[in-house]
Design an enzyme around this catalytic site. Sequence first.
Site, PDB file in Angstrom:
ATOM      1  N   ILE A 260       0.575  -0.419  -0.371  1.00  0.00           N
ATOM      2  CA  ILE A 260       0.000   0.922  -0.451  1.00  0.00           C
ATOM      3  C   ILE A 260       0.589   1.777   0.670  1.00  0.00           C
ATOM      4  O   ILE A 260       1.148   1.265   1.643  1.00  0.00           O
ATOM      5  CB  ILE A 260      -1.539   0.899  -0.383  1.00  0.00           C
ATOM      6  CG1 ILE A 260      -2.022   0.310   0.940  1.00  0.00           C
ATOM      7  CG2 ILE A 260      -2.113   0.113  -1.545  1.00  0.00           C
ATOM      8  CD1 ILE A 260      -3.519   0.417   1.146  1.00  0.00           C
TER       9      ILE A 260
ATOM     10  N   THR B 266       5.297   2.332   2.309  1.00  0.00           N
ATOM     11  CA  THR B 266       4.189   1.413   2.053  1.00  0.00           C
ATOM     12  C   THR B 266       4.072   0.344   3.127  1.00  0.00           C
ATOM     13  O   THR B 266       5.002   0.071   3.878  1.00  0.00           O
ATOM     14  CB  THR B 266       4.349   0.734   0.677  1.00  0.00           C
ATOM     15  OG1 THR B 266       5.530  -0.051   0.677  1.00  0.00           O
ATOM     16  CG2 THR B 266       4.412   1.761  -0.439  1.00  0.00           C
ATOM     17  N   ASP B 267       2.888  -0.261   3.171  1.00  0.00           N
ATOM     18  CA  ASP B 267       2.645  -1.352   4.118  1.00  0.00           C
ATOM     19  C   ASP B 267       2.772  -2.692   3.387  1.00  0.00           C
ATOM     20  O   ASP B 267       3.178  -2.737   2.226  1.00  0.00           O
ATOM     21  CB  ASP B 267       1.286  -1.187   4.794  1.00  0.00           C
ATOM     22  CG  ASP B 267       0.114  -1.252   3.815  1.00  0.00           C
ATOM     23  OD1 ASP B 267       0.292  -1.681   2.657  1.00  0.00           O
ATOM     24  OD2 ASP B 267      -0.999  -0.858   4.224  1.00  0.00           O
ATOM     25  N   ALA B 268       2.419  -3.766   4.052  1.00  0.00           N
ATOM     26  CA  ALA B 268       2.553  -5.107   3.470  1.00  0.00           C
ATOM     27  C   ALA B 268       1.685  -5.288   2.228  1.00  0.00           C
ATOM     28  O   ALA B 268       1.967  -6.138   1.389  1.00  0.00           O
ATOM     29  CB  ALA B 268       2.200  -6.163   4.511  1.00  0.00           C
ATOM     30  N   GLY B 269       0.657  -4.453   2.078  1.00  0.00           N
ATOM     31  CA  GLY B 269      -0.214  -4.533   0.910  1.00  0.00           C
ATOM     32  C   GLY B 269       0.276  -3.707  -0.262  1.00  0.00           C
ATOM     33  O   GLY B 269      -0.369  -3.676  -1.311  1.00  0.00           O
TER      34      GLY B 269
END
Length: 137
Positions: free
Chosen positions: A19, A14-17
């Site tokens: 997702i 996942t990324d910082a968001g």
Amino acid sequence: MMFHFAIRVYWEDTDAGGIVFYANYLKFFERARTEWLRAKGIEQQALREQTGGMFVVTGTEMKYHRPARLDDVLCVSATPLQLGRASVVIGQSARLGAPDGPLLCEGTIRIGWVNAERMQSARMPVDLLQALEDGAA
């Protein structure tokens, strides 16, 4: 014939968001293609040792529909769409939970057969091509 492979989304995907980072779908698709080959009795390392050839990705096209999130289980598919003497086009998708779940990402991947030492395009061995043709679309 469509091949399905389950993959769980981990924190590292996942990324910082929160997702799945878009490029990680390429990794998920790679895993499904590798397992599709294994299901056909094709081990890529053994194939390279026996034939001197290997598959390389020569093109991709991706479309993203909706995000996957941490802990989701994805159903990633691989379906051969076009078989040539030196390449294969594979349709792939990632769906949430099951083969008929919501579509998250889809694309096509072209893999080419190359001489592993020279990295030059080559014709696939006939027995490999026959194995890939079994159940192809």
